[in-house]
Design a protein around this motif. Structure first.
Motif, PDB file in Angstrom:
ATOM      1  N   HIS A  98     -33.409  -9.591   9.820  1.00  0.00           N
ATOM      2  CA  HIS A  98     -34.424  -8.804   9.138  1.00  0.00           C
ATOM      3  C   HIS A  98     -35.802  -9.168   9.683  1.00  0.00           C
ATOM      4  N   GLY A  99     -36.658  -8.176   9.791  1.00  0.00           N
ATOM      5  CA  GLY A  99     -37.955  -8.401  10.418  1.00  0.00           C
ATOM      6  C   GLY A  99     -39.110  -8.601   9.463  1.00  0.00           C
ATOM      7  N   GLU A 100     -38.824  -8.860   8.157  1.00  0.00           N
ATOM      8  CA  GLU A 100     -39.916  -8.870   7.193  1.00  0.00           C
ATOM      9  C   GLU A 100     -40.911 -10.020   7.364  1.00  0.00           C
ATOM     10  N   LEU A 101     -40.516 -11.089   8.044  1.00  0.00           N
ATOM     11  CA  LEU A 101     -41.458 -12.187   8.245  1.00  0.00           C
ATOM     12  C   LEU A 101     -42.561 -11.819   9.235  1.00  0.00           C
ATOM     13  N   LEU A 102     -42.257 -10.939  10.189  1.00  0.00           N
ATOM     14  CA  LEU A 102     -43.223 -10.552  11.211  1.00  0.00           C
ATOM     15  C   LEU A 102     -43.807  -9.157  11.002  1.00  0.00           C
ATOM     16  N   ALA A 103     -43.114  -8.344  10.229  1.00  0.00           N
ATOM     17  CA  ALA A 103     -43.488  -6.932  10.103  1.00  0.00           C
ATOM     18  C   ALA A 103     -44.936  -6.711   9.643  1.00  0.00           C
ATOM     19  N   PRO A 104     -45.442  -7.424   8.645  1.00  0.00           N
ATOM     20  CA  PRO A 104     -46.837  -7.165   8.221  1.00  0.00           C
ATOM     21  C   PRO A 104     -47.863  -7.444   9.322  1.00  0.00           C
ATOM     22  N   PHE A 105     -47.629  -8.489  10.087  1.00  0.00           N
ATOM     23  CA  PHE A 105     -48.546  -8.823  11.172  1.00  0.00           C
ATOM     24  C   PHE A 105     -48.513  -7.741  12.243  1.00  0.00           C
ATOM     25  N   MET A 106     -47.323  -7.296  12.603  1.00  0.00           N
ATOM     26  CA  MET A 106     -47.197  -6.244  13.607  1.00  0.00           C
ATOM     27  C   MET A 106     -47.823  -4.941  13.113  1.00  0.00           C
ATOM     28  N   ALA A 107     -47.676  -4.659  11.827  1.00  0.00           N
ATOM     29  CA  ALA A 107     -48.273  -3.445  11.263  1.00  0.00           C
ATOM     30  C   ALA A 107     -49.797  -3.498  11.341  1.00  0.00           C
TER      31      ALA A 107
ATOM     32  N   THR B 124     -34.866  -6.328  19.369  1.00  0.00           N
ATOM     33  CA  THR B 124     -34.023  -7.511  19.528  1.00  0.00           C
ATOM     34  C   THR B 124     -33.595  -8.056  18.177  1.00  0.00           C
ATOM     35  N   ALA B 125     -34.504  -8.070  17.227  1.00  0.00           N
ATOM     36  CA  ALA B 125     -34.155  -8.527  15.881  1.00  0.00           C
ATOM     37  C   ALA B 125     -33.048  -7.670  15.296  1.00  0.00           C
ATOM     38  N   GLU B 126     -33.162  -6.353  15.490  1.00  0.00           N
ATOM     39  CA  GLU B 126     -32.121  -5.456  14.981  1.00  0.00           C
ATOM     40  C   GLU B 126     -30.790  -5.736  15.654  1.00  0.00           C
TER      41      GLU B 126
ATOM     42  N   THR C 159     -38.937 -19.811  11.781  1.00  0.00           N
ATOM     43  CA  THR C 159     -37.738 -19.387  11.056  1.00  0.00           C
ATOM     44  C   THR C 159     -37.136 -18.141  11.693  1.00  0.00           C
ATOM     45  N   HIS C 160     -37.989 -17.177  12.049  1.00  0.00           N
ATOM     46  CA  HIS C 160     -37.510 -15.954  12.687  1.00  0.00           C
ATOM     47  C   HIS C 160     -36.871 -16.269  14.043  1.00  0.00           C
ATOM     48  N   ALA C 161     -37.479 -17.169  14.787  1.00  0.00           N
ATOM     49  CA  ALA C 161     -36.941 -17.520  16.105  1.00  0.00           C
ATOM     50  C   ALA C 161     -35.541 -18.130  15.993  1.00  0.00           C
ATOM     51  N   PHE C 162     -35.375 -19.056  15.051  1.00  0.00           N
ATOM     52  CA  PHE C 162     -34.053 -19.671  14.864  1.00  0.00           C
ATOM     53  C   PHE C 162     -33.036 -18.644  14.378  1.00  0.00           C
ATOM     54  N   ALA C 163     -33.480 -17.678  13.559  1.00  0.00           N
ATOM     55  CA  ALA C 163     -32.570 -16.637  13.087  1.00  0.00           C
ATOM     56  C   ALA C 163     -32.079 -15.790  14.259  1.00  0.00           C
ATOM     57  N   LEU C 164     -32.964 -15.503  15.217  1.00  0.00           N
ATOM     58  CA  LEU C 164     -32.554 -14.741  16.400  1.00  0.00           C
ATOM     59  C   LEU C 164     -31.490 -15.486  17.199  1.00  0.00           C
ATOM     60  N   MET C 165     -31.662 -16.809  17.309  1.00  0.00           N
ATOM     61  CA  MET C 165     -30.759 -17.602  18.139  1.00  0.00           C
ATOM     62  C   MET C 165     -29.469 -17.992  17.423  1.00  0.00           C
ATOM     63  N   ARG C 166     -29.461 -17.885  16.115  1.00  0.00           N
ATOM     64  CA  ARG C 166     -28.353 -18.407  15.317  1.00  0.00           C
ATOM     65  C   ARG C 166     -26.975 -17.880  15.724  1.00  0.00           C
ATOM     66  N   PRO C 167     -26.830 -16.594  16.067  1.00  0.00           N
ATOM     67  CA  PRO C 167     -25.481 -16.099  16.413  1.00  0.00           C
ATOM     68  C   PRO C 167     -24.941 -16.636  17.742  1.00  0.00           C
ATOM     69  N   GLU C 168     -25.813 -17.217  18.559  1.00  0.00           N
ATOM     70  CA  GLU C 168     -25.395 -17.638  19.903  1.00  0.00           C
ATOM     71  C   GLU C 168     -24.762 -19.026  19.850  1.00  0.00           C
ATOM     72  N   GLN C 169     -23.463 -19.070  19.834  1.00  0.00           N
ATOM     73  CA  GLN C 169     -22.732 -20.332  19.654  1.00  0.00           C
ATOM     74  C   GLN C 169     -22.926 -21.295  20.820  1.00  0.00           C
TER      75      GLN C 169
ATOM     76  N   THR D 252     -48.108 -21.994   7.379  1.00  0.00           N
ATOM     77  CA  THR D 252     -47.090 -21.138   6.787  1.00  0.00           C
ATOM     78  C   THR D 252     -46.711 -20.006   7.733  1.00  0.00           C
ATOM     79  N   GLY D 253     -47.719 -19.426   8.388  1.00  0.00           N
ATOM     80  CA  GLY D 253     -47.428 -18.381   9.370  1.00  0.00           C
ATOM     81  C   GLY D 253     -46.609 -18.910  10.528  1.00  0.00           C
ATOM     82  N   MET D 254     -46.924 -20.129  10.970  1.00  0.00           N
ATOM     83  CA  MET D 254     -46.144 -20.743  12.045  1.00  0.00           C
ATOM     84  C   MET D 254     -44.703 -20.971  11.596  1.00  0.00           C
ATOM     85  N   PHE D 255     -44.537 -21.443  10.364  1.00  0.00           N
ATOM     86  CA  PHE D 255     -43.184 -21.657   9.834  1.00  0.00           C
ATOM     87  C   PHE D 255     -42.392 -20.351   9.814  1.00  0.00           C
ATOM     88  N   ALA D 256     -43.094 -19.247   9.474  1.00  0.00           N
ATOM     89  CA  ALA D 256     -42.414 -17.946   9.461  1.00  0.00           C
ATOM     90  C   ALA D 256     -41.912 -17.592  10.850  1.00  0.00           C
TER      91      ALA D 256
END
Length: 295
Positions: free
Chosen positions: A261-270, A254-256, A189-199, A182-186
């Motif tokens: 949104h950074g909520e998938l990684l934020a708890p781990f970083m905290a 970079t996420a910003e 998902t975050h990685a694809f969200a970062l790349m999504r705007p790059e056509q 589940t953590g890997m999936f998170a």
């Protein structure tokens, strides 16, 4: 994985959802006499043509074989289904998803009814069942003699891995691996969200880089395991928590910038920042295990 016994053991299977049906077909294909029961009888009908005997009640299904495999919705449904069955002398193998505490309580429940008990955690999806090369397997824990007696039969649908006499350990191993997944999936998902705007970057092209990187990083689990066993959380550390925490600022910025949104990684970083604040910046990630246990 064993695919056929010299003298196939008769067994009963309770529950014919997607997983239960896949299990049934694997045992039938291997020549095992199989009695099945399902709350909705229509689900059992296709298996009759494959050789299954359909029992109209749980009590009759349980009476049909000494080995009874249960694959139902949840722990409560197991107790409800088996309430009216005579379990004395039966070998109960529970493949219903449960928590470790539920598995331990179910083992005590079975013992009170003079039945032997194994709990199981299925590390596979239905299409993997009965296909050795798919790599699926099932964790088993509980009565070791019971496991050894039925090892060949249990190994027909998927590999059988015994993880100890504590009935809760199969469920615990199952959930621990699923939690890592589940953590890997998170992260994916975050990685694809970062790349999504790059056509000009196709997701399919990025996926290859992503999977290669994750495979390369997966070996860190071995290093963490050694650190946890030795108690030295600085052993072999290449990137310590202080360095990673500093680098996390770039990940967050970079996420910003990318509108993610950074909520998938934020708890781990905290958690990493908290461990550093406690004076453990020279450690690797192993110290976070203790941090989580202390909360």
């Amino acid at each position: 994985m064993t695919t056929r016994n010299a003298s196939p053991t008769p067994l009963t299977l309770l529950g014919l959802g997607d997983m239960g049906t896949a299990l049934a077909r694997a045992w039938l294909a291997a020549g095992h006499p199989l009695t099945v029961w399902n709350r909705t009888p229509a689900k059992a009908e296709p298996l009759v043509a494959e050789g299954a005997h359909v029992a109209p009640t749980v009590a009759e299904a349980v009476a049909a074989a000494d080995l009874v495999v249960v694959c139902l919705l949840d722990d409560a449904s197991v107790g409800e289904a088996l309430a009216a069955a005579e379990l004395a002398g039966k070998d109960i193998v529970n493949l219903t998803t449960s928590t470790p505490a539920q598995a331990r309580e179910r083992a005590r429940w079975a013992q009170q009814r003079s039945a032997r008990f194994l709990d199981g955690g299925i590390m596979a999806v239905p299409p993997m069942i009965g296909i050795p090369e798919a790599g699926g397997y099932v964790f088993y824990s509980g009565d070791h003699a019971l496991f050894e007696q039925h090892r060949a039969t249990l190994g027909v649908p998927a590999g059988a891995r015994y993880v100890g006499t504590d009935p809760g350990h199969a469920a615990l191993h199952d959930v621990a691996l699923l939690s890592a997944m589940t953590g890997m999936f998170a992260g994916i998902t975050h990685a694809f969200a970062l790349m999504r705007p790059e056509q000009d970057v196709k997701p399919t092209a990025f996926a290859g880089m992503l999977t290669d990187w994750l495979r390369a990083m997966a070996d860190m689990a071995d290093g963490m395991a050694h650190q946890l066993e030795s108690g030295d959380y600085t052993e072999g550390v290449v990137s310590n928590l202080a360095m990673m925490t500093t680098g996390n600022a770039t990940l967050e910025a970079t996420a910003e910038e990318q509108g993610v949104h950074g909520e998938l990684l934020a708890p781990f970083m905290a958690s990493m920042r908290e461990r550093v604040a406690h004076g453990y910046g020279d450690e690797g990630l192993a110290g976070l295990v203790d941090l989580l246990r202390q909360r």
